[in-house]
Design a protein around this motif. Structure first.
Motif, mmCIF file in Angstrom:
data_model
loop_
_atom_site.group_PDB
_atom_site.id
_atom_site.type_symbol
_atom_site.label_atom_id
_atom_site.label_comp_id
_atom_site.label_asym_id
_atom_site.label_seq_id
_atom_site.Cartn_x
_atom_site.Cartn_y
_atom_site.Cartn_z
ATOM 1 N N ASP A 23 0.388 10.721 0.513
ATOM 2 C CA ASP A 23 0.221 11.655 -0.591
ATOM 3 C C ASP A 23 -0.077 10.836 -1.855
ATOM 4 O OD1 ASP A 23 0.634 13.275 -2.799
ATOM 5 O OD2 ASP A 23 2.162 14.493 -1.778
ATOM 6 N N ALA A 24 -1.298 10.941 -2.356
ATOM 7 C CA ALA A 24 -1.741 10.099 -3.471
ATOM 8 C C ALA A 24 -0.846 10.272 -4.697
ATOM 9 C CB ALA A 24 -3.193 10.422 -3.826
ATOM 10 N N ALA A 25 -0.444 11.516 -4.971
ATOM 11 C CA ALA A 25 0.383 11.771 -6.157
ATOM 12 C C ALA A 25 1.732 11.065 -6.037
ATOM 13 C CB ALA A 25 0.584 13.271 -6.331
ATOM 14 N N LYS A 26 2.283 11.050 -4.830
ATOM 15 C CA LYS A 26 3.571 10.375 -4.616
ATOM 16 C C LYS A 26 3.426 8.864 -4.762
ATOM 17 C CE LYS A 26 6.147 13.535 -1.642
ATOM 18 N NZ LYS A 26 6.588 13.746 -0.248
ATOM 19 N N GLN A 32 7.411 -5.303 -2.915
ATOM 20 C CA GLN A 32 7.849 -4.164 -2.091
ATOM 21 C C GLN A 32 6.671 -3.277 -1.714
ATOM 22 O OE1 GLN A 32 11.410 -2.068 -2.672
ATOM 23 N NE2 GLN A 32 12.339 -3.574 -4.036
ATOM 24 N N GLU A 33 5.778 -3.042 -2.687
ATOM 25 C CA GLU A 33 4.595 -2.231 -2.393
ATOM 26 C C GLU A 33 3.744 -2.908 -1.318
ATOM 27 O OE1 GLU A 33 6.024 -2.333 -5.238
ATOM 28 O OE2 GLU A 33 5.741 -0.460 -6.341
ATOM 29 N N PHE A 34 3.688 -4.252 -1.397
ATOM 30 C CA PHE A 34 2.918 -5.009 -0.406
ATOM 31 C C PHE A 34 3.499 -4.831 0.992
ATOM 32 C CE2 PHE A 34 2.709 -9.164 1.877
ATOM 33 C CZ PHE A 34 1.357 -9.151 2.189
ATOM 34 N N MET A 35 4.814 -5.015 1.109
ATOM 35 C CA MET A 35 5.445 -4.895 2.422
ATOM 36 C C MET A 35 5.307 -3.467 2.960
ATOM 37 S SD MET A 35 6.411 -7.907 3.173
ATOM 38 C CE MET A 35 7.626 -7.872 4.498
ATOM 39 N N LEU A 36 5.458 -2.485 2.064
ATOM 40 C CA LEU A 36 5.291 -1.091 2.473
ATOM 41 C C LEU A 36 3.860 -0.853 2.973
ATOM 42 C CD1 LEU A 36 6.321 1.945 2.446
ATOM 43 C CD2 LEU A 36 5.124 2.111 0.255
ATOM 44 N N SER A 37 2.893 -1.355 2.205
ATOM 45 C CA SER A 37 1.491 -1.125 2.547
ATOM 46 C C SER A 37 1.160 -1.695 3.918
ATOM 47 C CB SER A 37 0.578 -1.745 1.493
ATOM 48 O OG SER A 37 0.811 -1.133 0.244
ATOM 49 N N ARG A 89 8.448 6.195 -10.097
ATOM 50 C CA ARG A 89 9.896 6.434 -10.056
ATOM 51 C C ARG A 89 10.367 6.711 -8.645
ATOM 52 N NH1 ARG A 89 9.394 11.256 -14.036
ATOM 53 N NH2 ARG A 89 7.755 11.455 -12.472
ATOM 54 N N LEU A 90 9.423 7.017 -7.765
ATOM 55 C CA LEU A 90 9.779 7.395 -6.392
ATOM 56 C C LEU A 90 10.130 6.161 -5.560
ATOM 57 C CD1 LEU A 90 9.745 10.267 -5.192
ATOM 58 C CD2 LEU A 90 7.562 9.664 -4.116
ATOM 59 N N GLU A 91 11.258 6.202 -4.873
ATOM 60 C CA GLU A 91 11.684 5.090 -4.016
ATOM 61 C C GLU A 91 10.642 4.824 -2.931
ATOM 62 O OE1 GLU A 91 14.465 3.191 -3.041
ATOM 63 O OE2 GLU A 91 15.690 3.480 -4.838
ATOM 64 N N LEU A 92 10.287 3.576 -2.763
ATOM 65 C CA LEU A 92 9.271 3.255 -1.765
ATOM 66 C C LEU A 92 9.743 3.538 -0.346
ATOM 67 C CD1 LEU A 92 7.889 -0.047 -3.264
ATOM 68 C CD2 LEU A 92 6.678 2.119 -3.056
#
Lengths: 107, 406
Positions: free
Chosen positions: B389-392, B373-378, B397-400
């Motif tokens: 936002d780097a912190a986000k 999921q992180e890959f597709m988002l990226s 826990r934050l929904e992608l």
């Protein structure tokens, strides 16, 4: 040897004959169906063989499998509950007549 | 007379270019010239499923021979081109035969970088680029035998993982202070070193190889610090060199790859080029040369369209993947020039996390380990040049999906 049909977003139909045990992605690539890219060769790494099955066929081939396939589709453009990655659909005689619709773009 | 398009090279780019020519309406002849004995096959599984013995050579083929025949695509295999004669629009083959072309596509790919060290010609010392290489490597595999991998890049690490799975004792020698030094952040290198060590692979960094010992067959790898590592098999993976000589000899523009524009055109209007052998313009990263299957396939589609007089510019986001053990690594973008790395997930204890590369607050690349999921988002955030936002990003826990709406 199931016959399956790919339908593009602009309603072009491509009927192909697949071999038993072959994936829907391979059947599309073998028959040069435009619109199925399969960049990663079928390891569910790229999401470029996105297809839709209607409810009736989805009952037969199953929904996207939990894990990598669902995760890849979760953030794919235009993915719905009817979405599958064609590389994760293995074909057999029971899939004769299967219809898979393709999105307008795979990227 | 029907026009002829010749494609030099028979790997991933050619496998896409030839069918795409038909799809774009090319009605002339298509001839694909390849120096190997096979119609195009998937190369990435060579260091994975094929080395492991899970796939046969036939199963590697991108599509069977009959499909090409059906579309009147002719292969000349086991054949090398020795010159491109642009003035008369002909090719000279290695045996002196000449072939005329109307349009030419150069898809010559890349070859392995070789070492010039004492003993590097010994039996049991191999590189890994084609089916023949892996067939030769497999002659030397076996439980409890010793394998030394020279080079801690993706090929080296993938090979190490497979040889370990085959029951071998595996050592990886890396010249740099960390593995994957050229392509990832130190955080990723540390992760891969941890996993490989946990799997029982020995990794030695800052290790300089000075030669190979043995009579006919390799028996040991010699290091510059005087150490000697017993070896039944050596696999060298220290990068590739683009095959640009044919193009350069023909007077085409070459600078770290055959120079092409966004339509895959070389400096000759009748010659296109695609794949590892080219450098192309990218809006996000400037002029780049990629070693990647998706790049070869996508650029080949553009090249085919160009040959048919259509306009389909190529500017896809680079992406790559690697499989090692139970790790599925997916990488989006290029991280050159990053000034911040954000980690999402537990890098130190788990096998599932993502490293995001930021430059001036903008996401430019991501390495995702078992994080599709992180890959597709990226891919989406990088392509749209989004400030994040780097912190986000770091908050697991934050929904992608929330990143796509802001």
């Amino acid at each position: 040897m199931p016959k399956i049909t790919f339908i593009s977003a602009d309603d072009q139909q491509y009927q192909v004959e697949a071999a038993n045990g072959q994936t829907a992605m391979d059947a599309a690539l073998d028959n040069m169906v435009p619109g199925i890219d399969g960049d990663c060769g079928g390891v569910a790494a790229c999401g470029t063989c996105h297809v839709y099955a209607d409810d009736q066929w989805l009952a037969k081939i199953g929904s996207a499998t939990p894990g990598i396939e669902q995760d890849m589709l979760a953030l794919t453009d235009n993915a719905t509950a009817c979405s599958r990655l064609a590389c994760q659909i293995t074909l057999g005689d029971e899939h004769d007549g299967l219809i898979l619709r393709m999105p307008a773009a795979q990227h | 007379m029907r026009p002829t398009c010749i494609i030099i090279g028979a790997s991933h780019a050619a496998a896409q270019l030839a069918p795409s020519l038909r799809q774009e309406g090319w009605e002339g002849d298509i001839i694909v010239i390849g120096d190997e004995a096979y119609v195009p096959y998937h190369r990435p599984p060579l260091s994975k499923a094929y080395l492991l013995g899970e796939k046969s050579a036939d199963e590697l083929l991108i599509r069977p021979q009959e499909i090409y025949s059906k579309h009147n695509i002719v292969f000349r295999l086991g054949t090398r081109v020795s010159a491109i004669n642009r003035a008369e629009k002909t090719l000279t083959l290695h045996d002196g035969e000449r072939l005329s072309y109307d349009k030419l596509a150069i898809c010559t790919g890349a070859r392995v970088r070789k070492v010039a060290l004492p003993g590097s010609e010994l039996q049991g010392v191999h590189y890994l680029r084609n089916i023949q290489d892996v067939d030769a490597i497999r002659q030397h595999t076996g439980e409890h035998k010793r394998a030394v991998i020279v080079g801690g890049g993706y090929i080296g690490l993938e090979t190490a993982a497979v040889l370990k799975k085959l029951g071998m004792q595996v050592t990886v020698l890396e010249m740099a202070p960390r593995v994957l030094a050229r392509v990832t952040a130190p955080e990723m290198s540390a992760f891969f070193q941890r996993v490989h060590r946990a799997e029982g692979v020995i990794i030695r960094t800052d290790a300089v190889v000075s030669g190979f010992a043995g009579e006919d067959r390799v028996t040991a790898v010699l290091c510059a610090d005087g150490s000697r590592l017993p070896a039944d098999l050596v696999v060298i993976g220290i990068g590739v060199i683009p095959n640009t000589e044919l193009a350069a000899d023909a007077g085409l523009a070459v600078a770290n790859g055959i120079t092409v524009d966004e339509l895959a055109r070389t400096s000759d209007p009748d010659i296109v080029a695609a794949g590892d052998c080219t450098s192309h313009p990218s809006k996000l990263y400037g002029r780049i040369r990629l070693e990647s299957v998706p790049n070869a396939s996508e650029q080949a589609k553009t090249a085919a369209a160009t040959i048919c007089g259509k306009n389909k510019p190529y500017d896809a986001l680079p992406w790559f993947w690697s499989d090692q053990y139970d790790l599925k690594l997916q990488m989006a973008g290029l991280n050159q020039g990053y000034d911040q790395v954000v980690i999402r997930g537990d890098r130190d204890h788990s096998r599932s996390f993502a490293a995001f590369y930021l430059k001036n607050g903008q996401l430019i690349a991501a390495d995702c380990v078992n994080r599709p999921q992180e890959f597709m988002l990226s891919k989406r955030l990088i392509a749209s040049a989004t400030t994040v936002d780097a912190a986000k990003l770091a908050d697991d826990r934050l929904e992608l999906k929330s990143f796509l709406t802001t």
